[in-house]
Design an enzyme around this catalytic site. Sequence first.
Site, mmCIF file in Angstrom:
data_model
loop_
_atom_site.group_PDB
_atom_site.id
_atom_site.type_symbol
_atom_site.label_atom_id
_atom_site.label_comp_id
_atom_site.label_asym_id
_atom_site.label_seq_id
_atom_site.Cartn_x
_atom_site.Cartn_y
_atom_site.Cartn_z
ATOM 1 N N HIS A 99 0.859 -1.179 0.000
ATOM 2 C CA HIS A 99 0.000 0.000 0.000
ATOM 3 C C HIS A 99 0.899 1.235 0.000
ATOM 4 O O HIS A 99 0.640 2.211 0.718
ATOM 5 C CB HIS A 99 -0.941 -0.005 1.208
ATOM 6 N N TYR A 231 23.150 -2.213 -20.677
ATOM 7 C CA TYR A 231 23.006 -1.596 -19.362
ATOM 8 C C TYR A 231 23.219 -2.679 -18.299
ATOM 9 O O TYR A 231 22.709 -3.777 -18.422
ATOM 10 C CB TYR A 231 21.604 -1.000 -19.248
#
Lengths: 233, 233, 233, 233
Positions: A99, A231
């Site tokens: 949350h 990357y």
Amino acid sequence: MMSIYKELKQECYEANMQLNALNLVVYTFGNVSAVDRKNSVFAIKPSGVAYEVLKPQDIVIVDFDNNIIEGSMRPSSDTKTHAYLYKKWKDIGGIAHTHATYSVAWAQSQLDIPIFGTTHADHLTADIPCAPPMDDALIEGNYEHNTGIQIIDCFKEKQLSHSEVEMVLIGNHGPFTWGKDGAKAVYNSKVLEVVAKMAYLTKQINPEAKRLKDSLIKKHYDRKHGSSAYYGQ
Amino acid sequence: MMSIYKELKQECYEANMQLNALNLVVYTFGNVSAVDRKNSVFAIKPSGVAYEVLKPQDIVIVDFDNNIIEGSMRPSSDTKTHAYLYKKWKDIGGIAHTHATYSVAWAQSQLDIPIFGTTHADHLTADIPCAPPMDDALIEGNYEHNTGIQIIDCFKEKQLSHSEVEMVLIGNHGPFTWGKDGAKAVYNSKVLEVVAKMAYLTKQINPEAKRLKDSLIKKHYDRKHGSSAYYGQ
Amino acid sequence: MMSIYKELKQECYEANMQLNALNLVVYTFGNVSAVDRKNSVFAIKPSGVAYEVLKPQDIVIVDFDNNIIEGSMRPSSDTKTHAYLYKKWKDIGGIAHTHATYSVAWAQSQLDIPIFGTTHADHLTADIPCAPPMDDALIEGNYEHNTGIQIIDCFKEKQLSHSEVEMVLIGNHGPFTWGKDGAKAVYNSKVLEVVAKMAYLTKQINPEAKRLKDSLIKKHYDRKHGSSAYYGQ
Amino acid sequence: MMSIYKELKQECYEANMQLNALNLVVYTFGNVSAVDRKNSVFAIKPSGVAYEVLKPQDIVIVDFDNNIIEGSMRPSSDTKTHAYLYKKWKDIGGIAHTHATYSVAWAQSQLDIPIFGTTHADHLTADIPCAPPMDDALIEGNYEHNTGIQIIDCFKEKQLSHSEVEMVLIGNHGPFTWGKDGAKAVYNSKVLEVVAKMAYLTKQINPEAKRLKDSLIKKHYDRKHGSSAYYGQ
């Protein structure tokens, strides 16, 4: 008695503690699971146990039909959502639910998070989808199971690939993220929260801000994920 | 001399320290009390004492008519509000008051906090009420006592149950929260602050954001509080 | 075997760790380099290595044509941008790149950061420039090299001096900053983030807020930078 | 040689370190002074010295005409503002200056901070004044001295008492606060920052939010400051 799931529980425990260390949860408002594909089970945080007292042996082992295989505590109340996703998406290894503040704010706004920049594009090529709240009949039924259905339906409707887009917002609720293991699912929860905050600020500074142009989306994604990725190590 | 309230003072002390640890107070802008129903007294933080130097023995014991029963310091300036609530709501065991940032911002806005999502619905089924500022006559009178009256009147007028809604905003002032004990009151202060921030962000992202639909409110509340609750251990 | 770049690597390592300590990076979303002008090489963070495990000996030594001179890891994916800037701006000693939240939000908004106050003016006399996203042809080409070109072009077009304005935003991406060494580049990244947050809040409080007047810009800059500077030791 | 100002330097040092501990400064963007009225001097932070390395013996002793009485370092560049205020307001004992984020944002907005709630009213009875930027002639002249004049003029024009309102915003710059000693000045800087953030959020949530009504302003101020104050020990 020695558990054959000791390692799995440890992975799940560490991923849950990481969720807490990254400031993605308050109290017990979150959970992470990690799967064992060979045995068709997953490990998940017990429901309502504070991170301060959580121990590896508290982690609960559940199968894809929500039967408790090992553990004396009740598994997270979101267990059925995890089980459904593991059943349907056979290549994911971990799931996280939080949350976290900015992720929830977008979920409560019932809006997809627009891809405004390269921080977002380094991780996924699409807006972060927000699944609409489910129908009343489904809410009153097998709610957490149906949350899994809601996620899969959302990906179908928006024609998204769950291996390219490893995160979703449930309208009025909050985020679910996944990945190859529990740690990657937690990583994606953190990335989502960072991107959600940046997008929030961008909209405040410039309500007319434009989505990243397609050529930049493609470039940043390919840097990390394409066949000629360069990357990372 | 041994106090019969040693345990009560310790509970109250720990709840106050928790308020500080959860970043809900700056300096001395907050206080927690815990009740002893058998003896009809409550323990409360002394007024104006910094958390860094607060000790369990500094906690003051007061009865429901605001008489100091034990303690050499002056009790919190909000003591009369606590006393009034304990007197009227005979089933609550702890009360917390803070000036936490987002809770205060809503109080200063004189707006109820709309129930925008499940983080809110996991804890209460209604908008978080904001009591209007009291009349001038009451302010000039027994102010802190009248703040208690203001809270009770607000709940009556809005037909809210204090056992279902364990928090309130006082317009232009800040939040009061309560619960079965001091720790639960502090927990509710934290939940309120988290929900207040999420609701703030939601309104900024989408000024047209809708309240959670009734079926979802009911579902999330029942998960935790209904007779067939299955959230937590 | 003893490296002649041991000191350079240490400087670069410390500047990178400082970036992390100042809360300017999440995970590996950032990098700092430091130059050795005598040998025409620079030291830079290896790509995708977490700050928690980064060691001085991991730092990669690269020349201005992007050849790896020393180091077993791949250098940062932004290396070509650093190389190009070192080549063109012969008096800078360090470069930093971050995805710090408020800096990125302005970059995603594609807006210069207006000089609203003295915190800004103590460091530079102009709005902080935001370079527009580059053309598609350049993105598809040598992207990171072209990002360097994009920065230099932006400074030419806006007639800015890179020794007076030691920072830039790349539209839709994020900030690059530089200075006399790696530490100063990191310092400028922090100043930029602080100024970006203040400017964001200023626009929210007062959408009509005015830029600092010229006399104040000049005064604050001269206090720190003019021939009769009297700020600092 | 033993300094007669050892205690004063220590007080000043501790107040400066407190400024840092309360997250009110980044780098060296702030300073605190403390006065010795008997000897008509004050102690102030040296200019541009990082908090991490600041020592009590680094503190500089200056008289009200800006002559250095003791100390080998240059005093803060804002010294003349402090000197002027000490000279004019003979009952203040400490002054603090910061570039704290929310305080600066209001200063950059050139708006007074409205008294929206009791957190504000517990400390002062008026809106927090924002002095307009000074005239160009004054800026080009003895700038820091004139900043002192600007503050005093602002209080005269708005008919404010500096013992009731212990803080001011300088338009486009940032806050100055004061009090009976250095520690109280720092306390007021923190209160100002907290109140500035709450007022910012209040305006965002409810652009029509009203100032606190007069009866409440009076009540909260009297609780702490009136002849029958009952807040604190």
